[in-house]
Design a protein around this motif. Structure first.
Motif, PDB file in Angstrom:
ATOM      1  N   THR A  16      48.441  20.573 -10.298  1.00 43.81           N
ATOM      2  CA  THR A  16      49.052  21.510 -11.227  1.00 43.81           C
ATOM      3  C   THR A  16      47.982  22.098 -12.137  1.00 43.81           C
ATOM      4  O   THR A  16      46.817  21.671 -12.131  1.00 43.81           O
ATOM      5  N   ASP A  17      48.370  23.057 -12.965  1.00 43.93           N
ATOM      6  CA  ASP A  17      47.416  23.622 -13.929  1.00 43.93           C
ATOM      7  C   ASP A  17      46.838  22.533 -14.812  1.00 43.93           C
ATOM      8  O   ASP A  17      45.652  22.515 -15.119  1.00 43.93           O
ATOM      9  N   ARG A  18      47.711  21.618 -15.221  1.00 49.68           N
ATOM     10  CA  ARG A  18      47.243  20.501 -16.046  1.00 49.68           C
ATOM     11  C   ARG A  18      46.251  19.659 -15.269  1.00 49.68           C
ATOM     12  O   ARG A  18      45.226  19.238 -15.784  1.00 49.68           O
ATOM     13  N   GLY A  19      46.539  19.422 -13.994  1.00 52.11           N
ATOM     14  CA  GLY A  19      45.622  18.659 -13.168  1.00 52.11           C
ATOM     15  C   GLY A  19      44.304  19.372 -12.959  1.00 52.11           C
ATOM     16  O   GLY A  19      43.246  18.766 -12.887  1.00 52.11           O
ATOM     17  N   GLU A  20      44.347  20.737 -12.856  1.00 52.61           N
ATOM     18  CA  GLU A  20      43.115  21.495 -12.697  1.00 52.61           C
ATOM     19  C   GLU A  20      42.241  21.341 -13.934  1.00 52.61           C
ATOM     20  O   GLU A  20      41.018  21.255 -13.844  1.00 52.61           O
ATOM     21  N   GLY A  21      42.889  21.282 -15.099  1.00 51.54           N
ATOM     22  CA  GLY A  21      42.123  21.064 -16.320  1.00 51.54           C
ATOM     23  C   GLY A  21      41.451  19.712 -16.308  1.00 51.54           C
ATOM     24  O   GLY A  21      40.300  19.575 -16.707  1.00 51.54           O
ATOM     25  N   ARG A  22      42.155  18.714 -15.812  1.00 49.56           N
ATOM     26  CA  ARG A  22      41.552  17.383 -15.740  1.00 49.56           C
ATOM     27  C   ARG A  22      40.462  17.347 -14.684  1.00 49.56           C
ATOM     28  O   ARG A  22      39.451  16.669 -14.845  1.00 49.56           O
ATOM     29  N   ALA A  23      40.668  18.070 -13.562  1.00 52.41           N
ATOM     30  CA  ALA A  23      39.623  18.113 -12.542  1.00 52.41           C
ATOM     31  C   ALA A  23      38.353  18.723 -13.108  1.00 52.41           C
ATOM     32  O   ALA A  23      37.241  18.253 -12.848  1.00 52.41           O
ATOM     33  N   ALA A  24      38.512  19.776 -13.917  1.00 59.99           N
ATOM     34  CA  ALA A  24      37.345  20.398 -14.527  1.00 59.99           C
ATOM     35  C   ALA A  24      36.667  19.464 -15.516  1.00 59.99           C
ATOM     36  O   ALA A  24      35.473  19.560 -15.764  1.00 59.99           O
ATOM     37  N   ALA A  25      37.437  18.546 -16.074  1.00 60.82           N
ATOM     38  CA  ALA A  25      36.875  17.608 -17.046  1.00 60.82           C
ATOM     39  C   ALA A  25      36.054  16.524 -16.386  1.00 60.82           C
ATOM     40  O   ALA A  25      35.362  15.775 -17.066  1.00 60.82           O
ATOM     41  N   ARG A  26      36.132  16.416 -15.074  1.00 66.63           N
ATOM     42  CA  ARG A  26      35.466  15.311 -14.394  1.00 66.63           C
ATOM     43  C   ARG A  26      33.982  15.574 -14.155  1.00 66.63           C
ATOM     44  O   ARG A  26      33.439  15.233 -13.115  1.00 66.63           O
ATOM     45  N   SER A  27      33.344  16.248 -15.069  1.00 68.86           N
ATOM     46  CA  SER A  27      31.896  16.387 -14.995  1.00 68.86           C
ATOM     47  C   SER A  27      31.357  16.185 -16.400  1.00 68.86           C
ATOM     48  O   SER A  27      31.890  16.721 -17.363  1.00 68.86           O
ATOM     49  N   LEU A  28      30.324  15.403 -16.493  1.00 66.23           N
ATOM     50  CA  LEU A  28      29.694  15.140 -17.786  1.00 66.23           C
ATOM     51  C   LEU A  28      28.311  15.778 -17.793  1.00 66.23           C
ATOM     52  O   LEU A  28      27.711  16.025 -16.735  1.00 66.23           O
ATOM     53  N   LEU A  29      27.800  16.027 -18.982  1.00 68.20           N
ATOM     54  CA  LEU A  29      26.524  16.692 -19.092  1.00 68.20           C
ATOM     55  C   LEU A  29      25.387  15.701 -18.873  1.00 68.20           C
ATOM     56  O   LEU A  29      25.600  14.508 -18.718  1.00 68.20           O
ATOM     57  N   VAL A  30      24.179  16.218 -18.855  1.00 67.52           N
ATOM     58  CA  VAL A  30      23.022  15.404 -18.519  1.00 67.52           C
ATOM     59  C   VAL A  30      22.678  14.471 -19.668  1.00 67.52           C
ATOM     60  O   VAL A  30      23.226  14.552 -20.773  1.00 67.52           O
ATOM     61  N   LYS A  31      21.736  13.582 -19.395  1.00 66.50           N
ATOM     62  CA  LYS A  31      21.324  12.571 -20.362  1.00 66.50           C
ATOM     63  C   LYS A  31      21.004  13.191 -21.722  1.00 66.50           C
ATOM     64  O   LYS A  31      20.345  14.204 -21.829  1.00 66.50           O
ATOM     65  N   GLY A  32      21.498  12.522 -22.769  1.00 63.04           N
ATOM     66  CA  GLY A  32      21.185  12.936 -24.116  1.00 63.04           C
ATOM     67  C   GLY A  32      22.134  13.955 -24.702  1.00 63.04           C
ATOM     68  O   GLY A  32      22.025  14.294 -25.865  1.00 63.04           O
ATOM     69  N   GLU A  33      23.060  14.493 -23.915  1.00 66.81           N
ATOM     70  CA  GLU A  33      23.983  15.502 -24.413  1.00 66.81           C
ATOM     71  C   GLU A  33      25.374  14.918 -24.599  1.00 66.81           C
ATOM     72  O   GLU A  33      25.731  13.905 -24.024  1.00 66.81           O
ATOM     73  N   GLU A  34      26.168  15.614 -25.385  1.00 71.90           N
ATOM     74  CA  GLU A  34      27.550  15.210 -25.590  1.00 71.90           C
ATOM     75  C   GLU A  34      28.342  15.446 -24.308  1.00 71.90           C
ATOM     76  O   GLU A  34      27.978  16.281 -23.484  1.00 71.90           O
TER      77      GLU A  34
END
Length: 399
Positions: A16-34
């Motif tokens: 769902t759209d909500r799930g797509e938002g969570r899928a997009a959240a499944r990436s974190l930034l590189v070392k040292g970043e928020e």
């Protein structure tokens, strides 16, 4: 205990759209970043769920949210015991012995409603459960999603909702139904250090029996509450209340009560709740059965006071020289953390694995204020935690 609903394969239909938002959240930034804004949004959504023991609907809601975040395409075994839901997620079938189990609890202790309204400050995310341990749970779910199908060995994501009330209907319930592995990472807060030792735990009720009478004629009665207080004084003389951190046995008096409804009545019955935490060096408690501990505590009791030991859990220990422990320490150091070893005074679900000869460590994000009004997660530790878990699992060999 309630029956287990069994296992299901999470579907792979479009989210769902909500799930797509969570899928997009499944990436974190590189070392040292928020962490990414998407990840933080899902974290805030989870922190807003009042998943306390008295709210079964919210326990299920928190569990389903993290399962949704972990994504489709995995086998999900659902369990229920005493109304507490839990889940075990893994790739493929049938259920194997896991090389690594990532364990997380989604329940939190009671708090006023405002503590379930997450708020941000520079480097911090405040809310009940932010440090203990919903954010770590999301990171574990993210790492599991990204690696479970790629690794040459099986891993599991174990999600429970009863750790704050003992863990017996979540982690222990699953273990008793055959869930097992070689090494367990408990995502409790640790600031990317490794907790290899935790105290044992004894829960005790002191039950005092006296003789009731009119409060104006106390000589005609035998005050059960006063006998209970004398007993507590003797126990606390042996185990004084700690005023600073110390690695010794502590006794917390959590409740003292009578069942009288009138002020002018001598109590005939009284009860106290004790929470005892002990290190392995305490020979009076370590290695003793519930019956032996009850007899030992009975030596402090006034006549008419009886100790009833409800649960005994031994101290937890993981071998600091074990390859998995050293590998996890190395991964933490590669993110700029010292990966030092810690001892914890509280008990975690790793003790259930330890009793079965399976090493478990606590390894999680940083923060402060656990169980307090200003609990927060140190957001600068989230991405390093993600990277350390990822590096550890990719470097770990099959047994």
């Amino acid at each position: 205990m309630d029956p287990d609903p069994g296992k299901t394969m999470r579907p792979t239909e479009p989210e769902t759209d909500r799930g797509e938002g969570r899928a997009a959240a499944r990436s974190l930034l590189v070392k040292g970043e928020e962490p990414s804004e998407g990840f933080m949004g899902v974290a805030e959504e989870l922190l807003a769920v009042r998943s306390t023991a008295d709210r079964p609907g919210d326990l299920r809601r928190a569990l389903d949210l993290v399962l949704d975040f972990a994504g489709p395409g995995f086998t999900v075994e659902r369990f229920t015991s005493a109304g507490k839901p839990s889940a075990l997620v893994y790739h493929g079938a049938p259920r194997p012995r896991f090389r690594v189990i990532l364990n997380a609890h989604l329940d939190v202790v009671l708090a006023p409603p405002e503590q379930f309204r997450p708020r941000r400050a520079p480097g911090r995310l405040y809310a009940r459960g932010a440090q203990d341990m919903k954010v770590s749970a999301l990171v574990e779910a993210l790492v599991f999603r990204e690696l479970a199908a790629r690794l040459p060995y099986p891993i599991a994501l174990q999600l429970v909702t009863d750790e704050e009330v003992g863990g017996r209907d979540g982690t222990l319930h699953q273990i008793e139904r055959g869930v097992t592995g070689d090494f367990v990472i408990i995502g409790e807060q640790s600031g990317l250090r490794l907790v290899t030792d935790s105290k044992g735990m004894v829960t005790v009720n002191l039950r005092s029996v006296g003789r009731g009478a009119h409060g104006a004629y106390p000589w005609l009665g035998d005050n059960a509450l006063l006998k209970l207080h004398r007993t507590l004084d003797d126990i606390l003389a042996r185990y004084p209340v700690a005023t600073e951190e110390v690695w010794r046995t502590t006794v917390n008096v959590a409740r003292v009560e009578t069942f009288d409804a009138a002020r002018n009545q001598v109590p005939a019955l009284a009860e106290a709740w004790l929470d005892v935490r002990y290190p392995p060096q305490d020979a009076d408690l370590n290695g003793r059965t519930a019956e032996e501990i009850a007899a030992y505590l009975g030596s402090f009791c006034a006549p008419g006071v009886t100790p009833v030991v409800e649960h005994v859990d031994p101290p937890h220990h993981a071998d600091p020289g074990r390859p998995e422990v050293l590998g996890l320490q190395r991964a933490a150091r590669n993110q700029g953390y010292d990966g030092g070893f810690l001892r914890k005074h509280g008990a975690a679900d790793g003790r259930f694995y330890y009793q079965r000869g399976i090493d478990a460590v606590i390894f999680g994000v940083g923060g402060d204020g656990q169980h307090g009004p200003d609990e927060y997660v140190d957001t600068a530790t989230i991405t390093p935690y993600y990277l350390a878990l990822t590096e550890f699992l990719l470097a770990l060999s099959s047994p």
